[in-house]
Design an enzyme around this catalytic site. Structure first.
Site, PDB file in Angstrom:
ATOM      1  N   SER A  39     -12.491  49.220  -4.045  1.00 37.26           N
ATOM      2  CA  SER A  39     -11.355  48.342  -4.277  1.00 37.26           C
ATOM      3  C   SER A  39     -10.032  49.065  -4.045  1.00 37.26           C
ATOM      4  O   SER A  39      -9.810  49.620  -2.982  1.00 37.26           O
ATOM      5  CB  SER A  39     -11.464  47.752  -5.696  1.00 37.26           C
ATOM      6  OG  SER A  39     -10.676  46.596  -5.822  1.00 37.26           O
ATOM      7  N   ASP A 165     -15.609  42.567  -3.694  1.00 36.08           N
ATOM      8  CA  ASP A 165     -15.045  43.772  -4.301  1.00 36.08           C
ATOM      9  C   ASP A 165     -16.112  44.814  -4.660  1.00 36.08           C
ATOM     10  O   ASP A 165     -17.098  44.498  -5.327  1.00 36.08           O
ATOM     11  CB  ASP A 165     -14.284  43.357  -5.564  1.00 36.08           C
ATOM     12  CG  ASP A 165     -13.376  44.437  -6.106  1.00 36.08           C
ATOM     13  OD1 ASP A 165     -13.887  45.491  -6.521  1.00 36.08           O
ATOM     14  OD2 ASP A 165     -12.149  44.225  -6.117  1.00 36.08           O
TER      15      ASP A 165
END
Length: 276
Positions: A39, A165
């Protein structure tokens, strides 16, 4: 010199603390052999692996961030809204293409192979619920996938895989660093939240913080099995995922962790000097 691997964790705006940690490496004259990221950690890793210094990362951030003292602009976080715009197709609330394009306008690399330092990026396969790690090939779509927080940013399709993510499966990916690392460092920026005066969270707060509870649980479980040589967890309190305008606040809270990392690395370097 030892081979250093550093893992930069997920955490939204709290990931701005990674800049301080990378500055520490620069200040000590250390260059990591490998970087892994999930991320926001993947974004910081990309910029650093492309040749930017920690200081240059901070300068890039300054071009995007409204100062904390400018409270009227902070209500809307105007500069970031230029990059993160609403979506209307149901795949996610926001789109991050403009932000990704801005990042790649700041560097020349378009593939993993063009980076100065090898980078390992974690994403999550939405349908199989498995970790997917990228270390070669095209960068842009991989970076977009690794920051695709569920419900906020739309998933990304790569090689017939629907990816989201990386923090969903491996929020602090120190375990994917190559085995030939002599020293592994993990930076955990999940942060901390305290209860508001009403105790009960809002809908958005419940969604975001539940995701972070799960991320923290994954990291705790991993640490029971294997530990990095140096584990740093900046105490960053009450900064929400998209509150990038709180950079100064994040840096102040992360400074003790930067000092800790510097002490740990200096201790390690002194042992090496004594041994030789």
């Amino acid at each position: 010199m030892e081979k250093i691997g550093i893992a930069l964790g997920a955490g939204g705006a709290r990931g701005l603390a990674h800049i301080l940690m990378l500055e520490t490496l620069d200040e000590l004259g250390l260059k990591p052999a490998y970087i892994s990221g999930a991320s926001i950690g993947a974004i910081a890793g990309l910029l650093y692996c492309s040749g930017m210094t920690g200081k240059e990362l901070r300068e890039l951030l300054n071009t995007l961030t409204v100062p904390e003292r400018n409270s009227i602009k902070n209500i809307f976080n105007l500069k970031w809204l230029d990059f993160i715009m609403p979506k209307f197709d149901g795949a996610g609330l926001l789109k991050a293409e403009n932000f990704i394009n801005f990042l790649f306008g700041s560097i020349s690399a378009r593939t993993f192979e063009e980076l100065d330092i090898p980078l390992f990026v974690v994403t999550s396969n939405f349908w199989t619920r498995e970790e997917v790690v990228f270390k070669g090939g095209e960068l842009v779509s991989v970076m977009q996938a690794s920051i695709s927080l569920p419900g906020i940013f739309a998933p990304v399709l790569i090689d017939d895989k629907v990816l989201i993510d990386g923090g969903a499966v491996n929020p602090v990916p120190f375990d994917i660093l190559p085995n030939d690392c002599d020293l592994t460092i993990a930076i955990d920026v999940i942060g901390h939240r305290t209860a508001g005066p009403d105790l009960m969270p809002s809908l958005m707060e419940a969604v975001f913080n539940t995701f972070q509870i799960m991320e923290k649980s994954i990291t705790r479980q991993k640490l029971r099995v294997v530990c990095p040589d140096i584990y740093i967890e900046p105490y960053i309190s009450d900064v929400r995922v998209l509150e990038f305008h709180k950079a100064e606040h994040i840096f102040r809270q992360a400074q003790p962790a930067k000092d800790q990392l510097k002490r740990e690395l200096e201790k390690r370097l002194n042992k090496i000097d004594a041994a030789t």
